[in-house]
Design a protein around this motif. Sequence first.
Motif, PDB file in Angstrom:
ATOM      1  N   GLU A   1      20.842 -24.320 -31.633  1.00  0.00           N
ATOM      2  CA  GLU A   1      21.472 -22.798 -32.679  1.00  0.00           C
ATOM      3  C   GLU A   1      20.809 -21.471 -32.808  1.00  0.00           C
ATOM      4  O   GLU A   1      21.666 -20.577 -32.198  1.00  0.00           O
ATOM      5  CB  GLU A   1      22.386 -23.541 -33.971  1.00  0.00           C
ATOM      6  CG  GLU A   1      22.936 -24.256 -33.977  1.00  0.00           C
ATOM      7  CD  GLU A   1      23.269 -25.481 -35.529  1.00  0.00           C
ATOM      8  OE1 GLU A   1      22.294 -24.828 -36.500  1.00  0.00           O
ATOM      9  OE2 GLU A   1      23.648 -26.275 -35.906  1.00  0.00           O
ATOM     10  N   ARG A   2      19.857 -21.685 -32.676  1.00  0.00           N
ATOM     11  CA  ARG A   2      19.018 -20.220 -32.427  1.00  0.00           C
ATOM     12  C   ARG A   2      18.944 -20.411 -30.933  1.00  0.00           C
ATOM     13  O   ARG A   2      19.339 -18.311 -31.122  1.00  0.00           O
ATOM     14  CB  ARG A   2      17.625 -21.129 -32.399  1.00  0.00           C
ATOM     15  CG  ARG A   2      17.062 -19.382 -32.614  1.00  0.00           C
ATOM     16  CD  ARG A   2      15.486 -19.735 -32.878  1.00  0.00           C
ATOM     17  NE  ARG A   2      13.861 -18.349 -33.179  1.00  0.00           N
ATOM     18  CZ  ARG A   2      13.204 -18.221 -32.463  1.00  0.00           C
ATOM     19  NH1 ARG A   2      12.782 -19.756 -32.059  1.00  0.00           N
ATOM     20  NH2 ARG A   2      12.856 -17.415 -32.171  1.00  0.00           N
ATOM     21  N   LEU A   3      19.044 -20.945 -30.283  1.00  0.00           N
ATOM     22  CA  LEU A   3      19.082 -20.279 -28.462  1.00  0.00           C
ATOM     23  C   LEU A   3      20.235 -20.061 -28.411  1.00  0.00           C
ATOM     24  O   LEU A   3      20.658 -18.940 -27.921  1.00  0.00           O
ATOM     25  CB  LEU A   3      18.135 -21.509 -27.682  1.00  0.00           C
ATOM     26  CG  LEU A   3      16.481 -22.186 -27.683  1.00  0.00           C
ATOM     27  CD1 LEU A   3      16.769 -23.607 -27.219  1.00  0.00           C
ATOM     28  CD2 LEU A   3      16.191 -21.171 -27.114  1.00  0.00           C
ATOM     29  N   GLU A   4      21.270 -20.853 -28.968  1.00  0.00           N
ATOM     30  CA  GLU A   4      22.538 -19.883 -28.362  1.00  0.00           C
ATOM     31  C   GLU A   4      22.457 -18.699 -29.040  1.00  0.00           C
ATOM     32  O   GLU A   4      23.417 -18.174 -27.997  1.00  0.00           O
ATOM     33  CB  GLU A   4      23.531 -20.984 -29.194  1.00  0.00           C
ATOM     34  CG  GLU A   4      23.736 -22.253 -28.299  1.00  0.00           C
ATOM     35  CD  GLU A   4      24.196 -23.797 -29.527  1.00  0.00           C
ATOM     36  OE1 GLU A   4      24.930 -24.935 -28.745  1.00  0.00           O
ATOM     37  OE2 GLU A   4      24.340 -23.477 -30.224  1.00  0.00           O
ATOM     38  N   LYS A   5      22.319 -18.567 -29.961  1.00  0.00           N
ATOM     39  CA  LYS A   5      22.700 -16.738 -30.418  1.00  0.00           C
ATOM     40  C   LYS A   5      20.807 -15.947 -29.782  1.00  0.00           C
ATOM     41  O   LYS A   5      21.645 -15.125 -30.080  1.00  0.00           O
ATOM     42  CB  LYS A   5      22.279 -16.686 -32.001  1.00  0.00           C
ATOM     43  CG  LYS A   5      23.016 -17.759 -33.122  1.00  0.00           C
ATOM     44  CD  LYS A   5      22.716 -17.628 -34.465  1.00  0.00           C
ATOM     45  CE  LYS A   5      23.718 -18.635 -35.014  1.00  0.00           C
ATOM     46  NZ  LYS A   5      23.506 -18.192 -36.279  1.00  0.00           N
ATOM     47  N   GLU A   6      20.006 -16.378 -29.277  1.00  0.00           N
ATOM     48  CA  GLU A   6      19.405 -15.670 -28.783  1.00  0.00           C
ATOM     49  C   GLU A   6      18.675 -15.179 -27.690  1.00  0.00           C
ATOM     50  O   GLU A   6      18.604 -14.790 -26.816  1.00  0.00           O
ATOM     51  CB  GLU A   6      17.774 -15.790 -29.525  1.00  0.00           C
ATOM     52  CG  GLU A   6      17.933 -15.397 -30.735  1.00  0.00           C
ATOM     53  CD  GLU A   6      16.892 -15.631 -32.400  1.00  0.00           C
ATOM     54  OE1 GLU A   6      15.687 -15.729 -31.679  1.00  0.00           O
ATOM     55  OE2 GLU A   6      17.059 -16.043 -33.393  1.00  0.00           O
ATOM     56  N   LYS A   7      19.096 -16.495 -26.811  1.00  0.00           N
ATOM     57  CA  LYS A   7      18.207 -17.227 -25.730  1.00  0.00           C
ATOM     58  C   LYS A   7      19.677 -17.508 -24.732  1.00  0.00           C
ATOM     59  O   LYS A   7      18.799 -18.759 -24.674  1.00  0.00           O
ATOM     60  CB  LYS A   7      17.229 -17.454 -25.517  1.00  0.00           C
ATOM     61  CG  LYS A   7      16.299 -16.265 -25.972  1.00  0.00           C
ATOM     62  CD  LYS A   7      14.943 -17.095 -25.820  1.00  0.00           C
ATOM     63  CE  LYS A   7      14.475 -15.871 -26.420  1.00  0.00           C
ATOM     64  NZ  LYS A   7      12.216 -16.583 -25.836  1.00  0.00           N
ATOM     65  N   PRO A   8      20.609 -17.745 -24.754  1.00  0.00           N
ATOM     66  CA  PRO A   8      22.009 -18.158 -24.294  1.00  0.00           C
ATOM     67  C   PRO A   8      21.556 -18.891 -22.892  1.00  0.00           C
ATOM     68  O   PRO A   8      21.585 -20.265 -22.876  1.00  0.00           O
ATOM     69  CB  PRO A   8      23.167 -17.974 -24.180  1.00  0.00           C
ATOM     70  CG  PRO A   8      22.817 -16.365 -24.813  1.00  0.00           C
ATOM     71  CD  PRO A   8      21.404 -16.387 -25.479  1.00  0.00           C
ATOM     72  N   GLU A   9      20.960 -18.633 -22.048  1.00  0.00           N
ATOM     73  CA  GLU A   9      20.079 -19.360 -21.528  1.00  0.00           C
ATOM     74  C   GLU A   9      19.223 -19.908 -20.819  1.00  0.00           C
ATOM     75  O   GLU A   9      18.781 -20.960 -19.484  1.00  0.00           O
ATOM     76  CB  GLU A   9      19.462 -17.821 -19.692  1.00  0.00           C
ATOM     77  CG  GLU A   9      18.082 -17.286 -20.292  1.00  0.00           C
ATOM     78  CD  GLU A   9      18.237 -16.176 -21.619  1.00  0.00           C
ATOM     79  OE1 GLU A   9      17.675 -15.772 -21.912  1.00  0.00           O
ATOM     80  OE2 GLU A   9      19.266 -15.697 -21.627  1.00  0.00           O
ATOM     81  N   ARG A  10      18.776 -19.800 -22.179  1.00  0.00           N
ATOM     82  CA  ARG A  10      17.548 -21.792 -22.157  1.00  0.00           C
ATOM     83  C   ARG A  10      18.307 -22.782 -22.889  1.00  0.00           C
ATOM     84  O   ARG A  10      17.730 -23.572 -22.637  1.00  0.00           O
ATOM     85  CB  ARG A  10      16.442 -20.512 -23.623  1.00  0.00           C
ATOM     86  CG  ARG A  10      15.434 -19.806 -22.917  1.00  0.00           C
ATOM     87  CD  ARG A  10      14.365 -20.105 -21.958  1.00  0.00           C
ATOM     88  NE  ARG A  10      13.405 -21.481 -22.917  1.00  0.00           N
ATOM     89  CZ  ARG A  10      13.314 -22.685 -21.809  1.00  0.00           C
ATOM     90  NH1 ARG A  10      13.242 -22.480 -21.085  1.00  0.00           N
ATOM     91  NH2 ARG A  10      13.159 -23.592 -22.673  1.00  0.00           N
ATOM     92  N   VAL A  11      19.241 -22.616 -23.294  1.00  0.00           N
ATOM     93  CA  VAL A  11      19.974 -23.543 -23.827  1.00  0.00           C
ATOM     94  C   VAL A  11      20.227 -25.338 -23.270  1.00  0.00           C
ATOM     95  O   VAL A  11      18.979 -26.038 -23.878  1.00  0.00           O
ATOM     96  CB  VAL A  11      20.880 -23.264 -24.701  1.00  0.00           C
ATOM     97  CG1 VAL A  11      22.378 -24.742 -25.098  1.00  0.00           C
ATOM     98  CG2 VAL A  11      21.308 -22.362 -25.383  1.00  0.00           C
ATOM     99  N   GLU A  12      20.512 -24.801 -22.259  1.00  0.00           N
ATOM    100  CA  GLU A  12      20.382 -25.892 -20.890  1.00  0.00           C
ATOM    101  C   GLU A  12      18.990 -26.299 -20.670  1.00  0.00           C
ATOM    102  O   GLU A  12      18.512 -27.474 -21.000  1.00  0.00           O
ATOM    103  CB  GLU A  12      20.958 -25.912 -20.055  1.00  0.00           C
ATOM    104  CG  GLU A  12      21.665 -27.350 -18.656  1.00  0.00           C
ATOM    105  CD  GLU A  12      22.066 -26.428 -17.601  1.00  0.00           C
ATOM    106  OE1 GLU A  12      21.904 -27.589 -16.537  1.00  0.00           O
ATOM    107  OE2 GLU A  12      22.984 -25.854 -17.254  1.00  0.00           O
ATOM    108  N   GLY A  13      17.878 -26.019 -20.399  1.00  0.00           N
ATOM    109  CA  GLY A  13      17.179 -26.541 -20.015  1.00  0.00           C
ATOM    110  C   GLY A  13      16.339 -26.731 -21.273  1.00  0.00           C
ATOM    111  O   GLY A  13      15.706 -27.904 -21.180  1.00  0.00           O
TER     112      GLY A  13
END
Length: 177
Positions: free
Chosen positions: A101-113
Amino acid sequence: MLIYKDFATGHELASDSFPKITVEMDGLLLKIGAKLITISDQQNFNTGANASAEGEDDDGPLDENARQVLDVAETLRLVEQSYDKKSYVAHMKEYMKSIKERLEKEKPERVEGFQKGAQEFVKKIVGNFSDWAFYHNKDYVEDGCDKLGMPIPVLWNDDGKSAEFYFWNDALVEEKV
């Protein structure tokens, strides 16, 4: 110097002051090498003494109150926490969800990895669960674990005198001090 805090609790977990720090699994993990050190409640100031010549073991405890600890745990105020496999998996599901949830807000490009790597690493831990120890920040434990904090997996090396601490990089907040 950099201090790394858990984004969920604000507790300090790591720092860049250790010589063996690497980033693993495409940025997923911050790994810090640790070694056993002996801590004594009594200060021994026998300067110039030769312990081996006096029949003492150089690797043995300094006194009956001495204890061996991992340097990283002692310096960063980390304490070992017990988990069984089921409670660890349940905790990690919730913790990984909060990181996602944090990554979706701050670094969406990191979510999948992150999701792929985290699943792979947790499977590695669960597959050899008895080989791992888990640590938390001492304040987190003393606060009653009232928030969802990072369990820090620790894997002992074959020498039995050193270990590797693994921190979820995407859950760390960097602070310069």
